[in-house]
Design a protein around this motif. Structure first.
Motif, PDB file in Angstrom:
ATOM      1  N   THR A 135       0.730 -18.923  49.159  1.00  0.00           N
ATOM      2  CA  THR A 135      -0.714 -19.047  49.264  1.00  0.00           C
ATOM      3  C   THR A 135      -1.255 -19.702  48.000  1.00  0.00           C
ATOM      4  O   THR A 135      -0.868 -19.347  46.900  1.00  0.00           O
ATOM      5  N   ASN A 136      -2.161 -20.684  48.173  1.00  0.00           N
ATOM      6  CA  ASN A 136      -2.702 -21.393  47.033  1.00  0.00           C
ATOM      7  C   ASN A 136      -4.091 -20.889  46.698  1.00  0.00           C
ATOM      8  O   ASN A 136      -4.592 -19.964  47.304  1.00  0.00           O
ATOM      9  N   SER A 137      -4.720 -21.552  45.721  1.00  0.00           N
ATOM     10  CA  SER A 137      -6.014 -21.090  45.219  1.00  0.00           C
ATOM     11  C   SER A 137      -7.113 -21.162  46.248  1.00  0.00           C
ATOM     12  O   SER A 137      -8.139 -20.514  46.109  1.00  0.00           O
ATOM     13  N   SER A 138      -6.942 -21.972  47.280  1.00  0.00           N
ATOM     14  CA  SER A 138      -7.991 -22.080  48.285  1.00  0.00           C
ATOM     15  C   SER A 138      -7.890 -20.998  49.337  1.00  0.00           C
ATOM     16  O   SER A 138      -8.756 -20.875  50.198  1.00  0.00           O
ATOM     17  N   GLY A 139      -6.804 -20.211  49.293  1.00  0.00           N
ATOM     18  CA  GLY A 139      -6.696 -19.107  50.222  1.00  0.00           C
ATOM     19  C   GLY A 139      -5.905 -19.423  51.466  1.00  0.00           C
ATOM     20  O   GLY A 139      -5.626 -18.534  52.256  1.00  0.00           O
ATOM     21  N   ASN A 171      -7.911 -29.195  42.763  1.00  0.00           N
ATOM     22  CA  ASN A 171      -6.962 -28.572  43.692  1.00  0.00           C
ATOM     23  C   ASN A 171      -7.686 -27.837  44.814  1.00  0.00           C
ATOM     24  O   ASN A 171      -7.261 -27.875  45.974  1.00  0.00           O
ATOM     25  N   LEU A 172      -8.781 -27.148  44.461  1.00  0.00           N
ATOM     26  CA  LEU A 172      -9.541 -26.432  45.478  1.00  0.00           C
ATOM     27  C   LEU A 172     -10.059 -27.395  46.534  1.00  0.00           C
ATOM     28  O   LEU A 172      -9.885 -27.169  47.734  1.00  0.00           O
ATOM     29  N   PHE A 173     -10.707 -28.466  46.130  1.00  0.00           N
ATOM     30  CA  PHE A 173     -11.274 -29.412  47.083  1.00  0.00           C
ATOM     31  C   PHE A 173     -10.188 -30.116  47.886  1.00  0.00           C
ATOM     32  O   PHE A 173     -10.364 -30.405  49.067  1.00  0.00           O
ATOM     33  N   ARG A 174      -9.067 -30.394  47.258  1.00  0.00           N
ATOM     34  CA  ARG A 174      -7.972 -31.064  47.952  1.00  0.00           C
ATOM     35  C   ARG A 174      -7.333 -30.159  48.997  1.00  0.00           C
ATOM     36  O   ARG A 174      -6.991 -30.602  50.087  1.00  0.00           O
ATOM     37  N   ARG A 175      -7.190 -28.873  48.684  1.00  0.00           N
ATOM     38  CA  ARG A 175      -6.394 -27.984  49.525  1.00  0.00           C
ATOM     39  C   ARG A 175      -7.201 -27.134  50.497  1.00  0.00           C
ATOM     40  O   ARG A 175      -6.636 -26.606  51.462  1.00  0.00           O
ATOM     41  N   ILE A 176      -8.490 -26.972  50.256  1.00  0.00           N
ATOM     42  CA  ILE A 176      -9.244 -26.024  51.069  1.00  0.00           C
ATOM     43  C   ILE A 176      -9.203 -26.421  52.539  1.00  0.00           C
ATOM     44  O   ILE A 176      -9.313 -27.600  52.890  1.00  0.00           O
ATOM     45  N   GLN A 177      -9.008 -25.436  53.384  1.00  0.00           N
ATOM     46  CA  GLN A 177      -8.891 -25.653  54.824  1.00  0.00           C
ATOM     47  C   GLN A 177     -10.125 -25.103  55.546  1.00  0.00           C
ATOM     48  O   GLN A 177     -10.851 -24.247  55.009  1.00  0.00           O
ATOM     49  N   PRO A 178     -10.393 -25.564  56.767  1.00  0.00           N
ATOM     50  CA  PRO A 178     -11.598 -25.123  57.479  1.00  0.00           C
ATOM     51  C   PRO A 178     -11.702 -23.613  57.678  1.00  0.00           C
ATOM     52  O   PRO A 178     -12.808 -23.088  57.801  1.00  0.00           O
ATOM     53  N   ASP A 179     -10.574 -22.913  57.696  1.00  0.00           N
ATOM     54  CA  ASP A 179     -10.611 -21.479  57.970  1.00  0.00           C
ATOM     55  C   ASP A 179     -10.614 -20.621  56.713  1.00  0.00           C
ATOM     56  O   ASP A 179     -10.467 -19.404  56.793  1.00  0.00           O
ATOM     57  N   ALA A 180     -10.790 -21.235  55.531  1.00  0.00           N
ATOM     58  CA  ALA A 180     -10.672 -20.465  54.291  1.00  0.00           C
ATOM     59  C   ALA A 180     -11.805 -20.781  53.317  1.00  0.00           C
ATOM     60  O   ALA A 180     -11.573 -21.293  52.222  1.00  0.00           O
ATOM     61  N   PRO A 181     -13.063 -20.486  53.676  1.00  0.00           N
ATOM     62  CA  PRO A 181     -14.177 -20.761  52.757  1.00  0.00           C
ATOM     63  C   PRO A 181     -14.157 -19.810  51.567  1.00  0.00           C
ATOM     64  O   PRO A 181     -13.632 -18.693  51.646  1.00  0.00           O
ATOM     65  N   VAL A 182     -14.749 -20.263  50.453  1.00  0.00           N
ATOM     66  CA  VAL A 182     -14.816 -19.437  49.246  1.00  0.00           C
ATOM     67  C   VAL A 182     -16.247 -19.445  48.716  1.00  0.00           C
ATOM     68  O   VAL A 182     -17.077 -20.272  49.108  1.00  0.00           O
ATOM     69  N   GLN A 183     -16.522 -18.509  47.798  1.00  0.00           N
ATOM     70  CA  GLN A 183     -17.853 -18.419  47.199  1.00  0.00           C
ATOM     71  C   GLN A 183     -17.743 -17.978  45.745  1.00  0.00           C
ATOM     72  O   GLN A 183     -16.709 -17.471  45.305  1.00  0.00           O
ATOM     73  N   ARG A 184     -18.823 -18.211  44.994  1.00  0.00           N
ATOM     74  CA  ARG A 184     -18.890 -17.794  43.597  1.00  0.00           C
ATOM     75  C   ARG A 184     -20.356 -17.682  43.206  1.00  0.00           C
ATOM     76  O   ARG A 184     -21.245 -18.089  43.959  1.00  0.00           O
ATOM     77  N   ASN A 185     -20.614 -17.115  42.018  1.00  0.00           N
ATOM     78  CA  ASN A 185     -21.975 -16.981  41.490  1.00  0.00           C
ATOM     79  C   ASN A 185     -22.045 -17.531  40.079  1.00  0.00           C
ATOM     80  O   ASN A 185     -21.091 -17.424  39.306  1.00  0.00           O
TER      81      ASN A 185
END
Length: 398
Positions: free
Chosen positions: A44-48, A260-274
């Motif tokens: 599993t990578n940083s994008s989940g 890496n996040l933008f390259r690897r993120i997939q449609p089923d694995a959204p992320v959030q931050r503040n």
């Protein structure tokens, strides 16, 4: 009689037999390990996500993934539901320079509250006055803009059914009476200007090009903020943060992770931050764009706490990456009576390194704001605040 050592040694045939058995067992063990290793899930990578299709930069194979239907927000009311009380700061002694990502449940993608009428009115006014300066899609991003508008329409009508209704051609706003046709081509207005009227967030669409960089290609940056859309449209993500935004520590500590996040993120694995800042009322120009932390040492009543809740997801059909950020803005004095908040905020501000302090304008407010927060914290302690229960009662990011 003492035993003879040779009596305990096996015969040559027995030695051969034992060696054969050990060799057979070793082969079985190695073979078993190899087979089991092939069955292990992908790392599993940083994008989940745990599986990433191999693709060339700048290409995207449309996915059949469908965004899950969000359940109605419990007891949501455009008149009563308050903004979520995000307080995304921690005690020092050291301010961490990280992305601070966490998984995003789908029912948290778009958050609306009783400030929606204000945001809607302000966005409409700014779009009327500034148009494409604050909201537009470049030609290469139109398909992604259409897809984001469709995603908004589907999501909002399910999550906030008392405010929005899905129709055969688009979505209706039940509060304002607006009817949006999102299927006709061309649309009556830019899809990003239409989408901006539906939610309180501002947002950007980024497209990957053959060089592997993600470029700001569409968006609606309408509400008062730290930057505006027009000056950064067409820039790659790294330039936005390093050269133009001068975000502290980004090049050294964050750039690789963000790419890496933008390259690897997939449609089923959204992320959030503040994220968060301190902002003065005089730090905006006539159209609301932020120009700094404010005049030095203003009265404490003039300082506001500005925070953003950000989300990142990939759109399945076009592969565009949607970056949404909702701005929360309230006077520091309104937060001072919240248990644990003044002490924790003062500690967080003091934990900034020199570069972060300069970027966030600490010099403009520290001589007034920090003593005020210290006094408010001391009042809470004197009134019986139990410091040992802080982690239990106020979990991040609240």
């Amino acid at each position: 009689m003492a035993p003879v050592i040779n009596d305990f040694l096996p015969s040559p045939w027995l030695v051969v037999l034992i060696a054969a058995v050990l060799l057979w067992a070793s082969v079985r063990v190695v073979k078993s390990l190899f087979i089991n290793r092939k069955k292990l899930p992908a790392k599993t990578n940083s994008s989940g996500d745990s599986k990433q299709p191999v693709r060339e930069p700048g290409t995207w194979e449309p996915s059949d993934y469908k965004t899950p239907v969000a359940p109605p927000y419990p007891d949501w009311s455009v008149d009563i539901t308050k903004p979520l009380p995000y307080r995304p700061f921690n005690h020092g002694p050291k301010y961490p320079i990280t992305m601070g990502l966490r998984r995003m449940p789908w029912d948290q993608w778009i958050e609306l509250d009783n400030q929606f009428p204000y945001y809607h009115q302000e966005k409409a006014r700014r779009i009327e006055n500034l148009g494409r300066v604050v909201a537009r899609a470049e030609p290469e991003a139109l398909e992604g803009a259409y897809e984001l508008l469709e995603e908004f329409s589907d999501y909002l009508s399910h999550r906030y059914p008392s405010l929005f209704k899905r129709t055969a051609v688009g979505i209706d706003n039940l509060l304002t009476g607006e009817q949006f046709n999102i299927v006709e081509r061309p649309l009556k207005q830019d899809p990003m200007q239409m989408a901006a009227r539906l939610i309180q967030d501002d947002f950007a669409l980024l497209l990957e090009k053959p060089d592997g960089q993600y470029y700001l290609s569409a968006g609606a940056i309408v509400m008062p903020g730290l930057w505006n859309l027009d000056e950064r449209m067409g820039m790659p993500l790294s330039q936005i943060h390093i050269d133009h935004g001068k975000v502290p520590g980004f090049k050294e500590k964050l750039n690789r992770g963000v790419m890496n996040l933008f390259r690897r993120i997939q449609p089923d694995a959204p992320v959030q931050r503040n994220t968060w800042y301190i902002q003065g009322l005089d730090a905006m120009d006539k159209e609301g764009f932020t120009t700094g932390a404010g005049e030095k040492n203003m009265p404490v009543e003039n300082f506001h706490f500005r925070s953003e809740r950000q989300s990142v997801r990939r759109l399945p059909r076009t592969g565009a990456v949607a970056f949404l950020f909702r701005t929360y803005f309230l006077p520091i004095t309104d937060m001072a009576d919240e248990p644990y908040v003044p002490g924790r905020l003062a500690s967080a501000i003091r934990s900034w390194d020199d570069e972060t302090a300069k970027y966030k304008g600490r010099e403009s407010f520290e001589e007034v704001l920090l003593p005020y927060l210290d006094r408010e914290h001391e009042k809470q302690v004197a009134n019986g605040l139990d410091l040992s229960k802080e982690d239990e009662l106020r979990a991040y990011p609240y």
